[in-house]
Design a protein around this motif. Structure first.
Motif, short mmCIF file in Angstrom:
data_model
loop_
_atom_site.label_atom_id
_atom_site.label_comp_id
_atom_site.label_asym_id
_atom_site.label_seq_id
_atom_site.Cartn_x
_atom_site.Cartn_y
_atom_site.Cartn_z
N SER A 60 0.82 -1.22 0.00
CA SER A 60 0.00 0.00 0.00
C SER A 60 0.85 1.26 0.00
CB SER A 60 -0.93 0.00 1.22
OG SER A 60 -0.19 -0.02 2.42
N VAL A 61 2.14 1.16 0.36
CA VAL A 61 3.01 2.34 0.41
C VAL A 61 3.68 2.62 -0.93
CG1 VAL A 61 3.46 1.94 2.85
CG2 VAL A 61 5.04 1.01 1.16
N LEU A 62 3.49 1.75 -1.89
CA LEU A 62 4.19 1.90 -3.17
C LEU A 62 3.69 3.10 -3.97
CD1 LEU A 62 4.44 -1.83 -4.30
CD2 LEU A 62 6.21 -0.41 -3.27
N SER A 63 2.39 3.28 -4.01
CA SER A 63 1.83 4.41 -4.76
C SER A 63 0.37 4.57 -4.35
CB SER A 63 1.94 4.19 -6.26
OG SER A 63 1.04 3.18 -6.69
N ARG A 64 -0.25 5.63 -4.82
CA ARG A 64 -1.66 5.89 -4.51
C ARG A 64 -2.55 4.78 -5.09
NH1 ARG A 64 -3.80 11.76 -5.85
NH2 ARG A 64 -2.18 12.15 -4.28
N LYS A 65 -2.19 4.28 -6.28
CA LYS A 65 -3.00 3.24 -6.91
C LYS A 65 -2.93 1.94 -6.13
CE LYS A 65 -3.82 0.99 -11.35
NZ LYS A 65 -3.45 0.91 -12.79
N TRP A 66 -1.79 1.66 -5.50
CA TRP A 66 -1.60 0.41 -4.77
C TRP A 66 -2.14 0.48 -3.34
CZ3 TRP A 66 1.58 -4.10 -5.96
CH2 TRP A 66 2.02 -4.13 -7.29
N LYS A 67 -2.50 1.67 -2.86
CA LYS A 67 -2.77 1.86 -1.44
C LYS A 67 -3.83 0.90 -0.90
CE LYS A 67 -3.59 5.42 2.05
NZ LYS A 67 -3.77 6.86 2.32
N TYR A 68 -4.95 0.75 -1.64
CA TYR A 68 -6.04 -0.09 -1.14
C TYR A 68 -6.30 -1.31 -2.03
CZ TYR A 68 -7.06 3.86 1.90
OH TYR A 68 -6.97 4.85 2.85
N HIS A 69 -5.34 -1.58 -2.91
CA HIS A 69 -5.56 -2.70 -3.84
C HIS A 69 -5.61 -4.05 -3.10
CE1 HIS A 69 -5.73 -3.15 -8.29
NE2 HIS A 69 -5.62 -4.42 -7.95
N TRP A 70 -4.83 -4.16 -2.02
CA TRP A 70 -4.80 -5.41 -1.27
C TRP A 70 -6.16 -5.74 -0.65
CZ3 TRP A 70 -6.19 -5.25 3.81
CH2 TRP A 70 -6.19 -4.00 4.43
N CYS A 71 -7.03 -4.75 -0.52
CA CYS A 71 -8.34 -4.96 0.10
C CYS A 71 -9.23 -5.88 -0.73
CB CYS A 71 -9.06 -3.63 0.31
SG CYS A 71 -8.19 -2.50 1.44
N ARG A 72 -8.87 -6.10 -2.00
CA ARG A 72 -9.71 -6.92 -2.88
C ARG A 72 -9.22 -8.36 -2.98
NH1 ARG A 72 -10.32 -3.48 -8.32
NH2 ARG A 72 -8.20 -4.30 -8.54
N LEU A 73 -8.20 -8.72 -2.22
CA LEU A 73 -7.70 -10.10 -2.27
C LEU A 73 -8.80 -11.09 -1.93
CD1 LEU A 73 -4.17 -9.92 -0.61
CD2 LEU A 73 -4.69 -10.59 -2.95
N ALA A 74 -8.90 -12.14 -2.74
CA ALA A 74 -9.96 -13.14 -2.52
C ALA A 74 -9.48 -14.32 -1.69
CB ALA A 74 -10.49 -13.64 -3.87
N LYS A 75 -8.16 -14.44 -1.48
CA LYS A 75 -7.62 -15.56 -0.72
C LYS A 75 -6.80 -15.04 0.45
CE LYS A 75 -7.38 -18.59 -4.77
NZ LYS A 75 -6.53 -19.47 -5.62
N TRP A 76 -7.09 -15.58 1.65
CA TRP A 76 -6.42 -15.11 2.86
C TRP A 76 -5.87 -16.29 3.65
CZ3 TRP A 76 -5.61 -10.06 4.10
CH2 TRP A 76 -6.30 -9.11 3.34
N MET A 77 -4.64 -16.11 4.12
CA MET A 77 -4.01 -17.11 4.97
C MET A 77 -3.57 -16.41 6.25
SD MET A 77 -2.70 -20.01 5.82
CE MET A 77 -1.37 -20.71 6.81
N PHE A 78 -4.23 -16.73 7.36
CA PHE A 78 -3.90 -16.12 8.64
C PHE A 78 -3.11 -17.12 9.49
CE2 PHE A 78 -7.70 -12.96 8.84
CZ PHE A 78 -7.08 -12.21 7.86
N ASP A 79 -1.85 -16.80 9.73
CA ASP A 79 -1.05 -17.60 10.65
C ASP A 79 -0.16 -16.65 11.45
OD1 ASP A 79 0.99 -16.86 8.95
OD2 ASP A 79 1.11 -18.80 7.95
N GLU A 80 0.73 -17.20 12.26
CA GLU A 80 1.49 -16.35 13.17
C GLU A 80 2.51 -15.46 12.46
OE1 GLU A 80 4.90 -19.60 14.45
OE2 GLU A 80 3.39 -18.97 15.88
N SER A 81 2.72 -15.68 11.16
CA SER A 81 3.62 -14.80 10.42
C SER A 81 3.04 -13.38 10.31
CB SER A 81 3.87 -15.35 9.01
OG SER A 81 2.67 -15.34 8.25
N LEU A 82 1.75 -13.23 10.57
CA LEU A 82 1.11 -11.92 10.52
C LEU A 82 1.53 -11.03 11.69
CD1 LEU A 82 -2.56 -12.65 9.37
CD2 LEU A 82 -0.84 -11.33 8.14
N TRP A 83 1.81 -11.63 12.83
CA TRP A 83 2.04 -10.82 14.02
C TRP A 83 3.33 -11.11 14.77
CZ3 TRP A 83 -1.60 -14.71 13.63
CH2 TRP A 83 -1.37 -15.83 14.42
#
Length: 424
Positions: free
Chosen positions: A42-65
Motif C-alpha cells: 500500500s506504500v508503493l503508490s496511490r494506486k496500490w494503497k487499497y488494492h490489497w483490500c480486494r484479495l480473494a484468498k487469505w491465509m492467517f497464521d502467526e507470520s502476521l504478528w
C-alpha cells in the motif's frame, strides 16, 4: 525556486511504472505474496494503497504478528491484526485459512465466521441474458436465479460451463434449451438436482460431474463425446438405468465413465445393452473393481455393447495392492466359452492401468487377446513393480492371441528384459 537544470532533470524522469500497471497484473502480484507483504504494498503508490483490500484468498497464521522482538501475548496482536484486515476488505472471499495450531489459547473466532458468512455466492445479474452475441460462457462459484423469458437467451452460445454453481433443475434445463447452437456443455454441480432434461440438438460434447441420476438426455442427436463422474461419496450409491440414459446417444463415439459410487443398472447387469451403439470407438472406464461381481458384469456389458470399439482403457480400482493372491471372494469365472458369441473385430489398442495381477484381471486380458483379431498393442501399467512380474509376463505370453500383430507393452518388459512378441 528550482533551477533550469533541476526542472530538466524532473522532466526526464521515467513514468511511474508501478502506477501504470493494469489492475489484473497487480492482482496476480498480490496473490503471490504473503498477507503481510501484500498489505505492505500500500506504500508503493496511490494506486496500490487499497488494492490489497480486494484479495480473494487469505491465509492467517502467526507470520502476521510474530517477530523476534514481539513481547505481546500473540493472541492479542492476532485479533487486532486480523480484524483490521477483514474490516478493510472488499468483495468476495473464495479461500480463508486460519492456522493457530501451536497457540496455547485460541482467540474467539465467532466474528470471523460471521464475516465469512456474509461473503455469499455472487448472484449472476439478469442482464447477462441479453448478451445475444456471447459465444463462450464459463460461470464458477455463483448462484443463478433469473429465469430467462422467451425473448432472452444465448442464441449464439457455442460452449457453456457451470462449475459449482447453485441453480434449480428447472432453470438449468431452461437455460440449456435457450442455447440453440450449444455444442459443448460442462456441468459440475455439487448439489443434487431433480431430473434435468438436456435438450440441445447441436450438442457434441457433454461433461457432467455430480448426481448422474439427475440428468436425462432428451434431444442430443449429434452428441459424440460424453464424460460422467458421480460425486456421492457420502451418499447412497447411484441407482440409475444407464441403458435408458444412452438410448438417445446414437452418434456417441467417445465415452468416459467413472464407476466409483455408481450402480449402473437399476437391476442386475445385463449381458449387453438392449441396443448397439455402433459408433463408439473410444471407451474409458475408471475405478473399475474387477473383483466385485456386479461391477465386473457392468464393465463387460458395456464392452460387449460397442461392436466397433477401437480403443479401450480400464483403470482398475482396488483397496489393496495384492498380486497373485488366492482371490477367495471371486465366485464367477470369465471363461472363453462364455464369450463364444463375441468378437472385438475393430479393437486395436487396450490399456490396463493399475494392474495388480489378480485373477479377474488376468482373465479379462486373456479374453481380449483371444477375441481381438486386429489388436496391435496392449499396454499393461502395474500399480507397483514386483519381483514376480516375470512370472506374470510368462503367463500372459502363453495366452492365445487372435492377432499375429499384437504386442504387449509393460514396464515389466523393460525390467526383466523380455520381448513378448518373440515368444509367440
Amino acid at each position: 525556486m528550482m533551477s533550469p537544470k533541476g526542472r530538466e532533470h524532473c522532466q526526464g524522469l521515467p513514468p511511474d511504472i508501478l502506477s501504470d500497471l493494469h489492475d489484473n497484473v497487480i492482482d496476480v502480484i498480490l496473490m503471490c505474496l504473503l498477507c503481510k507483504d501484500a498489505v505492505r504494498t500500500s506504500v508503493l503508490s496511490r494506486k496500490w494503497k487499497y488494492h490489497w483490500c480486494r484479495l480473494a484468498k487469505w491465509m492467517f497464521d502467526e507470520s502476521l504478528w510474530s517477530t523476534q522482538k514481539d513481547k505481546l501475548y500473540p493472541t492479542v496482536k492476532f485479533r487486532k491484526t486480523a480484524y483490521l484486515l477483514l474490516t478493510h476488505h472488499e468483495g468476495p472471499i473464495t479461500k480463508f485459512k486460519l492456522d493457530i495450531t501451536y497457540m496455547k489459547e485460541c482467540p474467539k473466532i465467532d466474528n470471523f465466521l460471521y464475516f465469512l458468512k456474509k461473503n455469499e455466492l455472487y448472484k449472476l445479474p439478469s442482464s447477462i441474458f441479453i448478451c445475444l452475441q456471447l459465444r463462450h460462457l464459463n460461470i464458477h462459484y455463483c448462484s443463478i436465479h433469473h429465469h430467462p423469458s422467451a425473448s432472452e437467451g444465448f442464441d449464439s452460445l457455442v460452449s457453456l460451463e457451470l462449475c459449482r454453481v447453485t441453480i434449480s433443475s428447472e432453470l438449468l434445463g431452461r437455460l440449456i434449451s435457450h442455447c440453440p447452437l450449444l455444442e459443448k456443455l460442462v456441468l459440475k454441480i455439487a448439489k443434487t438436482l431433480n431430473v434435468t432434461e438436456v435438450n440441445a440438438p447441436m450438442l457434441r460434447s457433454f461433461e457432467f460431474t455430480g448426481s448422474v441420476s439427475s440428468i436425462r438426455l432428451k434431444n442430443v442427436p449429434l452428441l459424440a463425446k460424453v464424460s460422467l463422474i458421480c460425486e456421492n461419496s457420502s451418499m447412497e450409491a447411484e441407482k440409475f438405468d444407464y441403458a435408458k440414459f444412452f438410448h438417445s446417444c446414437s452418434a456417441l463415439e467417445h465415452l468416459f465413465l467413472n464407476f466409483r459410487y455408481s450402480q449402473f443398472f437399476a437391476d442386475e447387469a445385463p449381458t449387453r445393452l438392449p441396443f448397439y451403439l455402433n459408433r463408439v470407438k473410444h471407451l474409458h472406464l475408471s475405478h473399475v473393481e474387477l473383483k466385485e461381481s456386479y461391477t465386473r458384469s457392468c464393465a463387460l456389458c458395456l464392452i460387449r455393447s460397442f461392436p466397433h470399439l477401437e480403443y479401450l482403457k480400464i483403470e482398475v480400482f482396488s483397496t489393496r495392492l495384492v498380486y497373485n493372491e488366492a482371490d477367495s471372494g471371486i465366485q464367477e469365472s470369465l471363461e472363453l466359452e462364455r464369450f463364444s458369441d463375441v468378437t472385438f473385430n475393430h479393437l486395436r489398442e487396450v490399456e490396463i492401468i493399475s494392474f495388480r495381477g489378480t485373477t479377474p484381471e488376468m482373465q479379462l486380458i486373456k479374453i481380449l487377446l483371444a477375441k481381438s483379431p486386429v489388436l496391435v498393442k496392449m499396454y499393461i501399467d502395474p500399480a507397483i513393480l514386483i519381483d514376480t512380474g516375470s512370472e506374470i509376463l510368462a503367463e500372459l505370453v502363453n495366452f492365445q492371441h487372435a492377432s499375429p500383430e499384437a504386442e504387449i507393452v509393460s514396464p515389466y518388459v523393460t525390467m526383466f528384459g523380455l520381448l513378448l512378441i518373440d515368444s509367440y
